[in-house]
Design a protein around this motif. Structure first.
Motif, PDB file in Angstrom:
ATOM      1  N   CYS A  89      18.687 -41.223   6.921  1.00 44.38           N
ATOM      2  CA  CYS A  89      18.134 -41.272   5.562  1.00 44.38           C
ATOM      3  C   CYS A  89      18.963 -40.386   4.641  1.00 44.38           C
ATOM      4  O   CYS A  89      19.512 -39.364   5.057  1.00 44.38           O
ATOM      5  CB  CYS A  89      16.666 -40.858   5.550  1.00 44.38           C
ATOM      6  N   PHE A  90      19.024 -40.797   3.373  1.00 43.40           N
ATOM      7  CA  PHE A  90      19.839 -40.109   2.362  1.00 43.40           C
ATOM      8  C   PHE A  90      19.078 -40.164   1.042  1.00 43.40           C
ATOM      9  O   PHE A  90      18.480 -41.203   0.709  1.00 43.40           O
ATOM     10  CB  PHE A  90      21.208 -40.782   2.213  1.00 43.40           C
ATOM     11  N   ALA A  91      19.145 -39.062   0.280  1.00 45.33           N
ATOM     12  CA  ALA A  91      18.451 -39.008  -1.015  1.00 45.33           C
ATOM     13  C   ALA A  91      19.248 -38.138  -1.975  1.00 45.33           C
ATOM     14  O   ALA A  91      19.939 -37.192  -1.559  1.00 45.33           O
ATOM     15  CB  ALA A  91      17.036 -38.463  -0.849  1.00 45.33           C
ATOM     16  N   LEU A  92      19.164 -38.470  -3.260  1.00 44.55           N
ATOM     17  CA  LEU A  92      19.805 -37.699  -4.332  1.00 44.55           C
ATOM     18  C   LEU A  92      18.696 -37.165  -5.244  1.00 44.55           C
ATOM     19  O   LEU A  92      17.798 -37.920  -5.650  1.00 44.55           O
ATOM     20  CB  LEU A  92      20.776 -38.567  -5.126  1.00 44.55           C
ATOM     21  N   GLU A  93      18.793 -35.865  -5.558  1.00 47.83           N
ATOM     22  CA  GLU A  93      17.816 -35.267  -6.457  1.00 47.83           C
ATOM     23  C   GLU A  93      18.422 -34.955  -7.804  1.00 47.83           C
ATOM     24  O   GLU A  93      17.694 -34.600  -8.738  1.00 47.83           O
ATOM     25  CB  GLU A  93      17.227 -34.001  -5.814  1.00 47.83           C
ATOM     26  N   THR A  94      19.719 -35.050  -7.938  1.00 48.91           N
ATOM     27  CA  THR A  94      20.423 -34.931  -9.218  1.00 48.91           C
ATOM     28  C   THR A  94      21.471 -36.044  -9.267  1.00 48.91           C
ATOM     29  O   THR A  94      21.856 -36.596  -8.226  1.00 48.91           O
ATOM     30  CB  THR A  94      21.108 -33.560  -9.347  1.00 48.91           C
ATOM     31  N   PRO A  95      21.951 -36.403 -10.436  1.00 40.23           N
ATOM     32  CA  PRO A  95      22.995 -37.434 -10.497  1.00 40.23           C
ATOM     33  C   PRO A  95      24.220 -37.001  -9.681  1.00 40.23           C
ATOM     34  O   PRO A  95      24.662 -35.857  -9.739  1.00 40.23           O
ATOM     35  CB  PRO A  95      23.304 -37.525 -11.996  1.00 40.23           C
ATOM     36  N   GLY A  96      24.737 -37.936  -8.947  1.00 37.40           N
ATOM     37  CA  GLY A  96      25.891 -37.655  -8.108  1.00 37.40           C
ATOM     38  C   GLY A  96      26.106 -38.781  -7.099  1.00 37.40           C
ATOM     39  O   GLY A  96      25.494 -39.855  -7.192  1.00 37.40           O
ATOM     40  N   ILE A  97      26.956 -38.504  -6.135  1.00 36.11           N
ATOM     41  CA  ILE A  97      27.262 -39.514  -5.122  1.00 36.11           C
ATOM     42  C   ILE A  97      27.258 -38.865  -3.743  1.00 36.11           C
ATOM     43  O   ILE A  97      27.479 -37.644  -3.612  1.00 36.11           O
ATOM     44  CB  ILE A  97      28.627 -40.188  -5.372  1.00 36.11           C
ATOM     45  N   LEU A  98      26.971 -39.684  -2.741  1.00 33.82           N
ATOM     46  CA  LEU A  98      27.076 -39.298  -1.337  1.00 33.82           C
ATOM     47  C   LEU A  98      27.929 -40.344  -0.629  1.00 33.82           C
ATOM     48  O   LEU A  98      27.700 -41.553  -0.789  1.00 33.82           O
ATOM     49  CB  LEU A  98      25.697 -39.229  -0.679  1.00 33.82           C
ATOM     50  N   ARG A  99      28.883 -39.884   0.164  1.00 32.26           N
ATOM     51  CA  ARG A  99      29.748 -40.786   0.931  1.00 32.26           C
ATOM     52  C   ARG A  99      29.426 -40.617   2.418  1.00 32.26           C
ATOM     53  O   ARG A  99      29.528 -39.502   2.941  1.00 32.26           O
ATOM     54  CB  ARG A  99      31.225 -40.497   0.672  1.00 32.26           C
ATOM     55  N   ILE A 100      29.079 -41.721   3.056  1.00 34.38           N
ATOM     56  CA  ILE A 100      28.686 -41.691   4.463  1.00 34.38           C
ATOM     57  C   ILE A 100      29.855 -42.196   5.300  1.00 34.38           C
ATOM     58  O   ILE A 100      30.465 -43.225   4.976  1.00 34.38           O
ATOM     59  CB  ILE A 100      27.433 -42.546   4.710  1.00 34.38           C
ATOM     60  N   HIS A 101      30.151 -41.492   6.377  1.00 30.74           N
ATOM     61  CA  HIS A 101      31.240 -41.849   7.286  1.00 30.74           C
ATOM     62  C   HIS A 101      30.644 -42.102   8.674  1.00 30.74           C
ATOM     63  O   HIS A 101      30.010 -41.207   9.257  1.00 30.74           O
ATOM     64  CB  HIS A 101      32.289 -40.737   7.360  1.00 30.74           C
ATOM     65  N   THR A 102      30.863 -43.294   9.175  1.00 31.25           N
ATOM     66  CA  THR A 102      30.350 -43.659  10.499  1.00 31.25           C
ATOM     67  C   THR A 102      31.514 -44.035  11.411  1.00 31.25           C
ATOM     68  O   THR A 102      32.665 -44.101  10.983  1.00 31.25           O
ATOM     69  CB  THR A 102      29.372 -44.848  10.398  1.00 31.25           C
TER      70      THR A 102
END
Length: 795
Positions: free
Chosen positions: A771-784
């Motif tokens: 699971c992933f969540a953002l609480e401020t504007p921005g980005i998350l990059r997931i690496h699998t």
């Protein structure tokens, strides 16, 4: 001095190949001093040289030669002993050449000792060789007599070895040695009766052959593509193949094997085609035989009927003709009887009239005459039929052959055939667009062709609107093309001949093979030892099962080689156990009664680490997934509870998203790349985690939270709203997450510096989702798909 005995070893061998009849040298006398052996200095004229040419008895020649052969046996045994000991021949020859000043002829001697003499002698005819050997033996015998004078003198020399006699013998032996050396060099080791011209020609031919054999003995290591022969690399650089195109011999062999394999495949295809043609011809042959038998039987029946009708007509006509004959004969007989009666009456009246004329009494005459006249007048008044009552000719009778003609005409008028019978569909006899239909005719009817009809199977309401297709075929089978995949068709067939068409057969239902399935790339999950593959069917009608085919990819093997197949899969997903650190191509086939579909488009799976995808159905409306599928972003947070469209399974309060389920036991590792000024939550959650709450605020989710306070970056590790008091001095830019189902752990790491941050120890009752969540504007990059680092191992 023992070197001379050893130096004669090869000459002895050559002498055996010559089969020369060299006489042996005289044996040492019994008076010879025991333990002392004196060797002659003459290499070519001494008795040791004669011993190296032993000759087996050939049954030819004079008695003296035979005696010398028998005497040479001990000498041959003497020469073979050095060979068994293994003397260094080249060393002995070098010493002799140095002793007699023959250094410049050393190469020639080595060539002669290396086997040239054997090749020259092998080309001699047997008769010539024998003659040469005989001459050589006579020559050697004369030399032997000159070098060894008599036994007594030899004994005396051996018993009294004074220096003067030894010097004289050595000088004489050296002179003889040089003379004979020049003789042997000029003759090229030829026998005593050969001409110099022939010897030189033989030696030159032998040298050429030796060079050719040496070239052939050298192994070929490249392949000339121009000449299509194996050659040496030396020939490519300096030989006649210098300008030709060459290839390495192993690659040329592989290329030729591939070409042969292709030709073999083509040959097998031709064989299969010819076998099909031969099978078809056999079927036609049997059909011709059956048709002939039926036609022959039909002819026999009809001709028997015609003959029977003709026989009946004959009997009827013959009976009518006999009746007519009887009637004619009866009529003639009656007429003949009537004529006889009339003739008798005439004769009676004539006789009575003549008697009346003889009556003399006139009165009596007159009385009788009046009565006679009345009788005559009355008789003459009767009419006599003089015509024949019947004619001798018979009336011509017309024979009615109309029935026979009808029978004769009916021979070629065969009846209409009976209805054929369609065979049920054979397994794996269909493709996605074609069906092979077979039927049979279980009667002796003659058939010219068949009429095959088909249409798609539908419900009763739409049956009338379906298009019906008809085609005519000669054989009892047919392949229908251009059909729809995984669709049922009903078929019926009728037989035709000149008399008409048979009733249609019972309708049979056939089904085409399914369409290739479509693998859902975004729903594929994998880890180091397993993969979960999902797909969907493109057909409306259901299929019976699915088959998954795996191809392990290596640098050496072809990716078309199927290494494993999983059959009988009822659903549209399967969990496959794989080997770690490998690459696989995975394809899916659909199966039904008609057969197997074509392969689906393959997907590539790496078993280097855990791979999952983001579930778009769970994403908050303000959360966007970029094109790569592993980057999430949020541009605004002013109204998290906005009126944007919300799916039933999406988050409504927390701007979050779930990844696909990780259904594999063991360890799973992935990383999240974050920005320092972005507030976020990352972790795992159950499928039923509340969508209206925050991650980590309940007992169904575990997460790491990053928030920015006025004084510092704060990190919380939340589960059921609780967090331990942990201070992190180095803000992680790349967070590593390790999920360990077996040890019931969820660990977080600063992947940039391999630092362990925190570990949840919890028993996971179910499989979890990232699971992933953002609480401020921005980005998350997931690496699998990352191999689990070694530094993640915890005590």
């Amino acid at each position: 001095m023992s070197s001379r005995s050893g130096s004669t070893r090869d000459y002895g061998t050559s002498g055996q190949r010559h089969h020369s009849a060299s006489p042996p040298a005289p044996e040492p006398s019994d008076t010879e001093t025991e333990g002392l052996i004196f060797y002659h200095m003459d290499l070519y004229g001494s008795k040791e040289r004669f011993d190296i040419f032993p000759e087996e008895p050939s049954g030819r020649g004079d008695r003296s030669l035979g005696d010398t052969r028998r005497e040479s046996a001990p000498s041959s045994e003497k020469v073979q002993r050095p060979q068994e000991v293994g003397y260094d021949l080249e060393k002995e020859v070098a010493e002799l050449a140095k002793m007699y000043g023959l250094d410049e002829d050393r190469e020639k001697e080595l060539e002669l000792l290396g086997g040239h003499l054997e090749k020259v002698e092998s080309r001699w005819p047997p008769a010539r060789t024998e003659k040469a050997g005989l001459q050589g033996s006579l020559y050697n015998r004369s030399k032997s007599s000159s070098s060894v004078k008599d036994p007594s003198q030899s004994t005396k020399q051996q018993g009294l070895p004074d220096e003067a006699s030894q010097g004289e013998n050595q000088s004489k032996a050296r002179a003889d040695d040089e003379a004979e050396s020049s003789t042997w060099s000029r003759g090229g080791l030829s026998s005593g009766g050969m001409s110099d011209e022939w010897n030189s020609q033989a030696v030159s031919e032998e040298e050429v052959e030796e060079e050719e054999e040496e070239e052939e003995e050298e192994a070929a290591d490249v392949f000339c593509s121009t000449c299509k022969i194996p050659i040496r690399a030396f020939d490519k650089l300096f030989g006649e193949h210098k300008d030709h195109e060459v290839a390495q011999l192993p690659s040329a062999v592989e290329s030729e094997k591939e070409e042969i394999h292709k030709n073999m495949c083509k040959l097998e295809e031709q064989i299969a085609q010819m076998e099909n043609v031969a099978s078809h011809l056999e079927e036609i042959f049997i059909t011709v035989e059956e048709n002939f038998g039926r036609q022959e039987q039909n002819f026999e029946v009809h001709y028997n009927d015609a003959v029977q009708v003709l026989a009946q007509k004959y009997e009827e006509q013959l009976e009518a003709l006999g009746e007519e004959k009887r009637q004619k004969l009866e009529a003639l007989y009656e007429q003949l009887v009537s004529c006889g009666k009339h003739l008798d009456t005439c004769k009676e009246l004539t006789d009575e009239t003549q008697e009346l004329f003889l009556e003399n009494d006139k009165a009596e005459f007159m009385k009788a005459a009046v009565t006679m006249v009345d009788r005559l007048e009355e008789f003459l008044k009767q009419e006599v039929n003089l015509e024949l009552s019947t004619l001798p000719d018979f009336e011509e009778r017309a024979i009615d052959v109309s029935e026979v003609e009808q029978l004769m005409n009916s021979i070629n008028a065969i009846p209409a055939p009976c209805a054929p019978v369609i065979n049920p569909q054979a397994p794996n006899a269909a493709t996605g667009t074609s069906l092979r239909i077979c039927w049979g005719l279980f009667s002796d009817d003659t058939v010219e062709c068949y009429q095959l009809c088909y249409q798609p199977v539908s419900n009763e309401r739409h049956r009338d609107g379906q298009a019906e297709h008809t085609l005519k075929v000669k054989e009892t089978y047919c392949t229908i093309t251009d059909l729809l995949p995984n669709t049922q068709y009903e078929f019926w067939v009728s037989a035709l001949n000149a008399s008409g068409i048979s009733p249609p057969s019972e309708r049979a239902v056939y089904v085409t093979a399914p369409s290739p399935p479509i693998i859902k790339n975004k729903k594929i999950q994998s880890c180091e030892n397993a993969a979960l593959v999902c797909w969907e069917s493109r057909d409306i009608n259901p299929v019976d099962s699915y088959t998954v085919e795996l191809s392990k990819l290596t640098d050496e093997e072809n990716d078309d080689i199927i290494t494993e197949s999983i059959v009988g899969i009822p659903n549209c997903e399967v969990l496959i156990h794989l080997q770690p650190t490998q690459k696989y191509h995975i394809c899916v086939r659909a199966q039904n009664l008609g057969g197997s579909s074509e392969r689906s488009e393959p997907v590539l799976i790496h078993t280097t680490g855990t791979c999952f995808y983001l579930n778009e159905d769970t994403a908050h409306p303000l959360l966007a997934i970029l094109d790569d599928g592993f980057t999430i972003s949020c541009d605004e947070l002013e109204n998290p509870e906005c009126d944007l469209p919300v799916y039933d399974n999406s988050f409504t309060r927390c701007i979050a998203i779930l990844g696909s389920l990780i259904p594999f036991p063991g360890k799973h590792y992935w990383e999240v790349e974050v920005e320092e000024d972005t507030e976020y939550r990352v972790g795992v959650a159950f499928e039923n985690t509340p969508r209206h709450g925050h991650l980590g605020a309940n007992n169904s989710s575990w997460c790491m939270r990053h928030i920015i306070t006025p004084s510092r970056h704060k990190y919380e590790f939340l589960h059921s709203g609780m967090t331990p008091d942990i201070r992190i001095t180095v803000p992680p830019r790349r967070i590593g997450i390790l999920l360990d189902y077996e040890n019931c752990r969820l660990s977080f790491f600063n992947a940039d510096i391999a630092q362990h941050l925190h570990t949840f120890n919890s028993h996971f009752q179910h499989y979890v989702h990232p699971c992933f969540a953002l609480e401020t504007p921005g980005i998350l990059r997931i690496h699998t798909g990352i191999t689990t680092p070694l530094w993640t191992a915890l005590p």
